[in-house]
Structures are given as structure tokens and as C-alpha cells.
Design a protein around this motif. Structure first.
Motif, PDB file in Angstrom:
ATOM      1  N   VAL A 140      12.601  -6.465  -2.964  1.00 21.93           N
ATOM      2  CA  VAL A 140      11.949  -5.419  -1.355  1.00 21.93           C
ATOM      3  C   VAL A 140      11.756  -4.349  -1.890  1.00 21.93           C
ATOM      4  CG1 VAL A 140      14.127  -4.560  -0.108  1.00 21.93           C
ATOM      5  CG2 VAL A 140      14.830  -6.555  -0.608  1.00 21.93           C
ATOM      6  N   VAL A 141      11.397  -4.221  -2.946  1.00 22.34           N
ATOM      7  CA  VAL A 141      10.581  -2.881  -2.811  1.00 22.34           C
ATOM      8  C   VAL A 141       9.403  -2.833  -2.724  1.00 22.34           C
ATOM      9  CG1 VAL A 141      10.066  -0.470  -4.919  1.00 22.34           C
ATOM     10  CG2 VAL A 141      12.284  -0.987  -4.301  1.00 22.34           C
ATOM     11  N   VAL A 142       9.253  -3.944  -3.640  1.00 23.55           N
ATOM     12  CA  VAL A 142       7.423  -4.873  -3.680  1.00 23.55           C
ATOM     13  C   VAL A 142       6.738  -4.848  -2.320  1.00 23.55           C
ATOM     14  CG1 VAL A 142       5.959  -6.621  -4.700  1.00 23.55           C
ATOM     15  CG2 VAL A 142       7.891  -5.312  -6.457  1.00 23.55           C
ATOM     16  N   LEU A 143       7.772  -5.688  -1.946  1.00 16.95           N
ATOM     17  CA  LEU A 143       7.296  -6.016  -0.275  1.00 16.95           C
ATOM     18  C   LEU A 143       7.576  -4.957   1.015  1.00 16.95           C
ATOM     19  CD1 LEU A 143       7.232  -8.896   1.502  1.00 16.95           C
ATOM     20  CD2 LEU A 143       9.452  -8.746   2.147  1.00 16.95           C
ATOM     21  N   ALA A 144       7.823  -4.039   0.235  1.00 16.59           N
ATOM     22  CA  ALA A 144       8.153  -3.134   1.616  1.00 16.59           C
ATOM     23  C   ALA A 144       6.711  -1.782   1.043  1.00 16.59           C
ATOM     24  CB  ALA A 144       9.576  -2.005   1.498  1.00 16.59           C
ATOM     25  N   VAL A 145       6.364  -1.843  -0.185  1.00 19.80           N
ATOM     26  CA  VAL A 145       5.561  -0.819  -0.232  1.00 19.80           C
ATOM     27  C   VAL A 145       3.738  -2.026   0.348  1.00 19.80           C
ATOM     28  CG1 VAL A 145       4.058  -0.977  -2.556  1.00 19.80           C
ATOM     29  CG2 VAL A 145       5.976  -0.016  -2.432  1.00 19.80           C
ATOM     30  N   VAL A 146       4.227  -3.335  -0.204  1.00 18.68           N
ATOM     31  CA  VAL A 146       3.080  -4.023   0.417  1.00 18.68           C
ATOM     32  C   VAL A 146       2.881  -4.044   1.740  1.00 18.68           C
ATOM     33  CG1 VAL A 146       2.554  -6.759   0.824  1.00 18.68           C
ATOM     34  CG2 VAL A 146       2.901  -5.580  -1.116  1.00 18.68           C
ATOM     35  N   LEU A 147       3.981  -4.094   2.281  1.00 25.88           N
ATOM     36  CA  LEU A 147       4.176  -4.061   4.106  1.00 25.88           C
ATOM     37  C   LEU A 147       3.778  -2.595   4.130  1.00 25.88           C
ATOM     38  CD1 LEU A 147       7.114  -6.169   4.644  1.00 25.88           C
ATOM     39  CD2 LEU A 147       5.003  -7.183   5.598  1.00 25.88           C
ATOM     40  N   GLU A 148       3.706  -1.522   3.888  1.00 23.83           N
ATOM     41  CA  GLU A 148       4.172  -0.302   4.443  1.00 23.83           C
ATOM     42  C   GLU A 148       2.268  -0.105   3.956  1.00 23.83           C
ATOM     43  OE1 GLU A 148       3.741   4.185   2.535  1.00 23.83           O
ATOM     44  OE2 GLU A 148       5.844   2.866   2.251  1.00 23.83           O
ATOM     45  N   ARG A 149       1.206  -0.515   3.204  1.00 25.36           N
ATOM     46  CA  ARG A 149       0.159  -0.828   2.840  1.00 25.36           C
ATOM     47  C   ARG A 149      -0.749  -0.753   4.233  1.00 25.36           C
ATOM     48  NH1 ARG A 149      -0.621  -2.660  -2.658  1.00 25.36           N
ATOM     49  NH2 ARG A 149       0.019  -0.742  -2.928  1.00 25.36           N
ATOM     50  N   LYS A 150      -0.114  -2.784   3.903  1.00 22.23           N
ATOM     51  CA  LYS A 150      -0.554  -3.376   5.034  1.00 22.23           C
ATOM     52  C   LYS A 150      -0.792  -2.810   7.090  1.00 22.23           C
ATOM     53  CE  LYS A 150      -1.860  -6.915   2.359  1.00 22.23           C
ATOM     54  NZ  LYS A 150      -4.012  -6.971   2.535  1.00 22.23           N
ATOM     55  N   GLY A 151       0.907  -2.188   6.560  1.00 19.50           N
ATOM     56  CA  GLY A 151       1.037  -1.362   7.915  1.00 19.50           C
ATOM     57  C   GLY A 151      -0.216  -0.140   8.068  1.00 19.50           C
ATOM     58  N   SER A 152      -0.494   0.880   6.763  1.00 22.86           N
ATOM     59  CA  SER A 152      -1.455   1.297   6.848  1.00 22.86           C
ATOM     60  C   SER A 152      -2.702   1.511   7.418  1.00 22.86           C
ATOM     61  CB  SER A 152      -1.544   2.190   5.681  1.00 22.86           C
ATOM     62  OG  SER A 152      -0.200   3.166   5.826  1.00 22.86           O
ATOM     63  N   GLU A 153      -3.444   0.112   6.675  1.00 22.45           N
ATOM     64  CA  GLU A 153      -4.513  -0.735   7.356  1.00 22.45           C
ATOM     65  C   GLU A 153      -4.681  -1.338   8.185  1.00 22.45           C
ATOM     66  OE1 GLU A 153      -4.991  -3.597   4.356  1.00 22.45           O
ATOM     67  OE2 GLU A 153      -5.202  -2.293   2.972  1.00 22.45           O
ATOM     68  N   LEU A 154      -3.518  -1.571   8.470  1.00 20.07           N
ATOM     69  CA  LEU A 154      -3.974  -2.002  10.380  1.00 20.07           C
ATOM     70  C   LEU A 154      -3.317  -0.570  11.019  1.00 20.07           C
ATOM     71  CD1 LEU A 154      -1.023  -4.951  10.831  1.00 20.07           C
ATOM     72  CD2 LEU A 154      -3.702  -5.120  10.947  1.00 20.07           C
ATOM     73  N   LYS A 155      -3.087   0.352  10.630  1.00 21.68           N
ATOM     74  CA  LYS A 155      -3.022   1.356  12.268  1.00 21.68           C
ATOM     75  C   LYS A 155      -4.659   1.796  11.521  1.00 21.68           C
ATOM     76  CE  LYS A 155       1.587   3.228  11.148  1.00 21.68           C
ATOM     77  NZ  LYS A 155       2.817   3.557  11.079  1.00 21.68           N
ATOM     78  N   GLN A 156      -5.380   1.784  10.616  1.00 23.02           N
ATOM     79  CA  GLN A 156      -6.624   2.859  10.436  1.00 23.02           C
ATOM     80  C   GLN A 156      -7.730   1.342  11.207  1.00 23.02           C
ATOM     81  OE1 GLN A 156      -7.846   5.328   9.466  1.00 23.02           O
ATOM     82  NE2 GLN A 156      -9.659   3.997   9.675  1.00 23.02           N
ATOM     83  N   ALA A 157      -7.536   0.131  11.164  1.00 24.95           N
ATOM     84  CA  ALA A 157      -7.890  -0.572  11.859  1.00 24.95           C
ATOM     85  C   ALA A 157      -8.288  -0.740  13.247  1.00 24.95           C
ATOM     86  CB  ALA A 157      -7.906  -1.974  11.526  1.00 24.95           C
ATOM     87  N   LEU A 158      -7.210  -0.745  14.129  1.00 26.69           N
ATOM     88  CA  LEU A 158      -6.915  -0.103  15.384  1.00 26.69           C
ATOM     89  C   LEU A 158      -7.066   1.088  15.687  1.00 26.69           C
ATOM     90  CD1 LEU A 158      -5.342  -1.001  17.969  1.00 26.69           C
ATOM     91  CD2 LEU A 158      -3.117   0.149  17.269  1.00 26.69           C
ATOM     92  N   ALA A 159      -7.403   2.388  15.165  1.00 30.45           N
ATOM     93  CA  ALA A 159      -8.099   3.173  15.039  1.00 30.45           C
ATOM     94  C   ALA A 159      -9.490   3.252  15.765  1.00 30.45           C
ATOM     95  CB  ALA A 159      -7.599   4.685  14.771  1.00 30.45           C
ATOM     96  N   ASN A 160     -10.628   2.384  14.471  1.00 28.82           N
ATOM     97  CA  ASN A 160     -11.489   1.865  14.696  1.00 28.82           C
ATOM     98  C   ASN A 160     -11.692   1.481  15.899  1.00 28.82           C
ATOM     99  OD1 ASN A 160     -11.551   3.321  12.053  1.00 28.82           O
ATOM    100  ND2 ASN A 160     -11.832   1.804  10.710  1.00 28.82           N
ATOM    101  N   ILE A 161     -10.913   0.560  16.088  1.00 35.31           N
ATOM    102  CA  ILE A 161     -11.580   0.028  17.128  1.00 35.31           C
ATOM    103  C   ILE A 161     -11.220   0.091  18.322  1.00 35.31           C
ATOM    104  CG2 ILE A 161     -10.358  -2.107  18.285  1.00 35.31           C
ATOM    105  CD1 ILE A 161      -9.766  -3.560  16.027  1.00 35.31           C
ATOM    106  N   THR A 162     -10.259   1.200  18.510  1.00 27.25           N
ATOM    107  CA  THR A 162     -10.132   2.467  20.004  1.00 27.25           C
ATOM    108  C   THR A 162     -11.013   3.074  19.886  1.00 27.25           C
ATOM    109  OG1 THR A 162      -7.723   2.583  19.348  1.00 27.25           O
ATOM    110  CG2 THR A 162      -8.932   4.397  20.453  1.00 27.25           C
ATOM    111  N   GLN A 163     -11.604   4.053  18.716  1.00 25.04           N
ATOM    112  CA  GLN A 163     -13.260   5.135  18.563  1.00 25.04           C
ATOM    113  C   GLN A 163     -14.551   4.277  18.855  1.00 25.04           C
ATOM    114  OE1 GLN A 163     -14.162   6.623  14.890  1.00 25.04           O
ATOM    115  NE2 GLN A 163     -15.594   7.171  15.338  1.00 25.04           N
ATOM    116  N   LEU A 164     -14.810   2.425  18.182  1.00 22.55           N
ATOM    117  CA  LEU A 164     -15.777   1.477  19.134  1.00 22.55           C
ATOM    118  C   LEU A 164     -15.807   1.236  19.965  1.00 22.55           C
ATOM    119  CD1 LEU A 164     -15.375  -0.852  15.764  1.00 22.55           C
ATOM    120  CD2 LEU A 164     -17.312   1.621  16.394  1.00 22.55           C
ATOM    121  N   GLN A 165     -14.371   1.508  20.641  1.00 26.95           N
ATOM    122  CA  GLN A 165     -14.385   1.067  22.338  1.00 26.95           C
ATOM    123  C   GLN A 165     -14.835   2.600  23.155  1.00 26.95           C
ATOM    124  OE1 GLN A 165     -10.174  -0.210  22.404  1.00 26.95           O
ATOM    125  NE2 GLN A 165     -10.832  -2.139  22.611  1.00 26.95           N
TER     126      GLN A 165
END
Length: 123
Positions: free
Chosen positions: A29-54
Motif C-alpha cells: 500500500v505504501v509503495v502504491l501510494a508513492v507511485v500514485l502520488e508521483r503519477k498524480g504530480s506528473e499528471l498535474k504538471q502535464a495538465l499545467a503544460n497543456i493549459t499553458q500551451l493552450q
């Protein structure tokens, strides 16, 4: 906890087995939570990049529209100037023809001035 490794025999009592499973699940569960948090951060950054590009894309589209309008205006002005130039060349040719024939007319006819003057004032 000596019996929790993969190369060991199953623990003899149920309580030790339950403890091993609980620890393994907790780690997972801890490993999965860390992975999900990292992926969530990556997705937030990707969304911010998309918004900036738009946003940048909208600015560029507006600039493109402005430049297209400016180009149309410049092409229209060029067309008017080309027409005026052609008319003046024709008038000059007429004047040369009339002058060589001995006829004396004013340098620029009133009809040509009436045609060219409004176009010159609009530029």
C-alpha cells in the motif's frame, strides 16, 4: 518475523501468518501510494503544460488574425497604388503623344485629378 521471507516455511501459527500478510500488504500500500502520488504530480504538471500551451496558442491565433487583417489592408493599398500608377503612366503616355503631335493640353487633366485625388487622400 523470521518466517516472513520467501524462502522460509509457512509460520506454524495463524497469528504469525496474519502478521506477515498484514506487513506485506502495508508495504504494498505504501509503495502504491508513492507511485500514485508521483503519477498524480506528473499528471498535474502535464495538465499545467497543456493549459499553458493552450493559452499561448490563443495568443498566437489572435496575432495571426491581426497580421492577416494587416496583410489584407496592405494588399488593398498596394492594389490602389498600382492602379494609380497605371493611370498616371497612361496619362503620361497620352501627354507625350499629344505633345509630339503639336497639341498643347494641361499637364494633368481634371478628370484624372478627380479620379486620383480621393485615393491619395485615403492612404
Amino acid at each position: 518475523m523470521a518466517g516472513c521471507g520467501p524462502h522460509y516455511q509457512l509460520p506454524p501459527d495463524r497469528q504469525a501468518w496474519t502478521l506477515c500478510v498484514a506487513v506485506a500488504l502495508g508495504v504494498a500500500v505504501v509503495v502504491l501510494a508513492v507511485v500514485l502520488e508521483r503519477k498524480g504530480s506528473e499528471l498535474k504538471q502535464a495538465l499545467a503544460n497543456i493549459t499553458q500551451l493552450q493559452d499561448e496558442n490563443m495568443v498566437l491565433k489572435a496575432e495571426m488574425v491581426r497580421q492577416q487583417e494587416q496583410l489584407r489592408d496592405l494588399q488593398s493599398s498596394r492594389d490602389k497604388l498600382q492602379l494609380q500608377n497605371r493611370l498616371l503612366q497612361e496619362q503620361l503616355q497620352d501627354m507625350k503623344s499629344q505633345h509630339s503631335g503639336g497639341s498643347r493640353l494641361p499637364a494633368v487633366s481634371l478628370s484624372l485629378l478627380a479620379l486620383l485625388l480621393p485615393g491619395m487622400l485615403c492612404l
